[in-house]
Write a protein that holds these residues in place. Sequence first.
Motif, PDB file in Angstrom:
ATOM      1  N   GLY A 152       0.980  -1.238  -0.016  1.00  0.00           N
ATOM      2  CA  GLY A 152       0.029  -0.078   0.108  1.00  0.00           C
ATOM      3  C   GLY A 152       0.765   1.433   0.234  1.00  0.00           C
ATOM      4  N   ILE A 153       2.061   1.044   0.727  1.00  0.00           N
ATOM      5  CA  ILE A 153       2.963   2.550   0.810  1.00  0.00           C
ATOM      6  C   ILE A 153       3.602   2.691  -0.647  1.00  0.00           C
ATOM      7  N   ILE A 154       3.910   1.530  -1.193  1.00  0.00           N
ATOM      8  CA  ILE A 154       4.444   1.671  -2.372  1.00  0.00           C
ATOM      9  C   ILE A 154       3.486   2.330  -3.256  1.00  0.00           C
ATOM     10  N   ARG A 155       2.323   1.925  -3.421  1.00  0.00           N
ATOM     11  CA  ARG A 155       1.438   2.355  -4.345  1.00  0.00           C
ATOM     12  C   ARG A 155       1.051   3.891  -4.140  1.00  0.00           C
ATOM     13  N   SER A 156       1.051   4.263  -2.758  1.00  0.00           N
ATOM     14  CA  SER A 156       0.894   5.837  -2.564  1.00  0.00           C
ATOM     15  C   SER A 156       1.985   6.284  -3.024  1.00  0.00           C
ATOM     16  N   PHE A 157       3.170   6.008  -2.805  1.00  0.00           N
ATOM     17  CA  PHE A 157       4.492   6.909  -3.290  1.00  0.00           C
ATOM     18  C   PHE A 157       4.573   7.071  -4.706  1.00  0.00           C
ATOM     19  N   VAL A 158       3.942   5.844  -5.411  1.00  0.00           N
ATOM     20  CA  VAL A 158       3.931   5.955  -6.705  1.00  0.00           C
ATOM     21  C   VAL A 158       2.920   6.814  -7.448  1.00  0.00           C
ATOM     22  N   GLN A 159       1.847   6.908  -6.675  1.00  0.00           N
ATOM     23  CA  GLN A 159       0.775   7.828  -7.222  1.00  0.00           C
ATOM     24  C   GLN A 159       1.304   9.275  -6.745  1.00  0.00           C
ATOM     25  N   LEU A 160       1.888   9.342  -5.725  1.00  0.00           N
ATOM     26  CA  LEU A 160       2.429  10.837  -5.282  1.00  0.00           C
ATOM     27  C   LEU A 160       3.379  11.273  -6.288  1.00  0.00           C
ATOM     28  N   GLY A 161       4.122  10.202  -6.792  1.00  0.00           N
ATOM     29  CA  GLY A 161       5.151  10.792  -7.833  1.00  0.00           C
ATOM     30  C   GLY A 161       4.397  11.097  -9.069  1.00  0.00           C
ATOM     31  N   ALA A 162       3.288  10.397  -9.403  1.00  0.00           N
ATOM     32  CA  ALA A 162       2.487  10.671 -10.665  1.00  0.00           C
ATOM     33  C   ALA A 162       1.884  12.031 -10.551  1.00  0.00           C
ATOM     34  N   GLN A 163       1.278  12.137  -9.356  1.00  0.00           N
ATOM     35  CA  GLN A 163       0.917  13.535  -9.298  1.00  0.00           C
ATOM     36  C   GLN A 163       1.583  14.711  -9.498  1.00  0.00           C
ATOM     37  N   GLY A 164       2.799  14.473  -8.848  1.00  0.00           N
ATOM     38  CA  GLY A 164       3.814  15.729  -8.791  1.00  0.00           C
ATOM     39  C   GLY A 164       3.704  16.355  -7.443  1.00  0.00           C
ATOM     40  N   SER A 165       2.695  15.741  -6.455  1.00  0.00           N
ATOM     41  CA  SER A 165       2.497  16.507  -5.293  1.00  0.00           C
ATOM     42  C   SER A 165       3.441  16.265  -3.951  1.00  0.00           C
ATOM     43  N   SER A 166       3.618  16.946  -3.223  1.00  0.00           N
ATOM     44  CA  SER A 166       4.430  16.480  -2.178  1.00  0.00           C
ATOM     45  C   SER A 166       3.646  16.724  -0.773  1.00  0.00           C
ATOM     46  N   SER A 167       2.210  17.001  -0.852  1.00  0.00           N
ATOM     47  CA  SER A 167       1.528  17.221   0.093  1.00  0.00           C
ATOM     48  C   SER A 167       1.070  15.962   0.826  1.00  0.00           C
ATOM     49  N   LEU A 168       1.242  15.949   2.041  1.00  0.00           N
ATOM     50  CA  LEU A 168       0.733  14.841   3.281  1.00  0.00           C
ATOM     51  C   LEU A 168      -0.823  14.537   2.928  1.00  0.00           C
ATOM     52  N   ARG A 169      -1.532  15.567   2.519  1.00  0.00           N
ATOM     53  CA  ARG A 169      -3.109  15.305   2.260  1.00  0.00           C
ATOM     54  C   ARG A 169      -3.190  14.444   1.128  1.00  0.00           C
ATOM     55  N   ALA A 170      -2.133  14.469   0.177  1.00  0.00           N
ATOM     56  CA  ALA A 170      -2.300  13.418  -0.886  1.00  0.00           C
ATOM     57  C   ALA A 170      -2.076  12.339  -0.793  1.00  0.00           C
ATOM     58  N   VAL A 171      -0.965  12.043   0.112  1.00  0.00           N
ATOM     59  CA  VAL A 171      -0.342  10.711   0.532  1.00  0.00           C
ATOM     60  C   VAL A 171      -0.850  10.039   1.695  1.00  0.00           C
ATOM     61  N   GLY A 172      -1.507  10.993   2.531  1.00  0.00           N
ATOM     62  CA  GLY A 172      -2.133  10.523   3.854  1.00  0.00           C
ATOM     63  C   GLY A 172      -3.080   9.308   3.503  1.00  0.00           C
TER      64      GLY A 172
END
Length: 227
Positions: A152-172
Amino acid sequence: MVPAIPGLLLQASLWEMVGHATPLTFAVLVILLFFSIFSWTIIFSKWSTFRRSRNLDARFLRAFRKANGLDSVMVVAEQFRPSPLVAVFDFGYEEVTRQAKSRGTVNNKIALERTLQLGTSEEIAKLERNMSWLATTASVSPFIGLFGTVLGIIRSFVQLGAQGSSSLRAVGPGISEALIATAVGLMAAIPAAVAYNIFSHRIKEMGARMDDFALEFLNMTERTYGE
């Protein structure tokens, strides 16, 4: 930004987070749920078995100590089944009867001791049935949950990199969904570990009680068939 994480966890319900899990993470949760349900089934079954066996053992032991001989014990033994002590008594009584019929007395004490030990070993094996499943659940479930969390964490960081956002609200939300697998793994492992330790202690106590009963059986046999 950090205080916003607890708020995110409170806003999303458990079922919503599970519903958003990936198929692989969901499969991990199903496996953990199966481990948990089967473990609780074993726990309740073992608890009932040990409680019934302890009561029957105590009642049979009182009747055994009041009896005048092995034959009188055999008459009342049926009402105390499935007591482990009754099973050990059956092993010993069959050996005593076999020796008494062929030789008129019991003079092979070693064979009788071995027979009683076999009866004890067989009853302990019955009591230990499914204990390995509790040990497996206690040791494996946290790692299965951790595996789901890592996915799940790998999936979250992959999505975070795809969105180009560093917000905790995006990955939380993604991380909170992933951590559910670890929580479920611990929920399955902790009761199984506690039950395994308790039941193992009970089995040791009952095994010692059966060994002591074997000595009492030998004493009664010597009083009945002693030369």
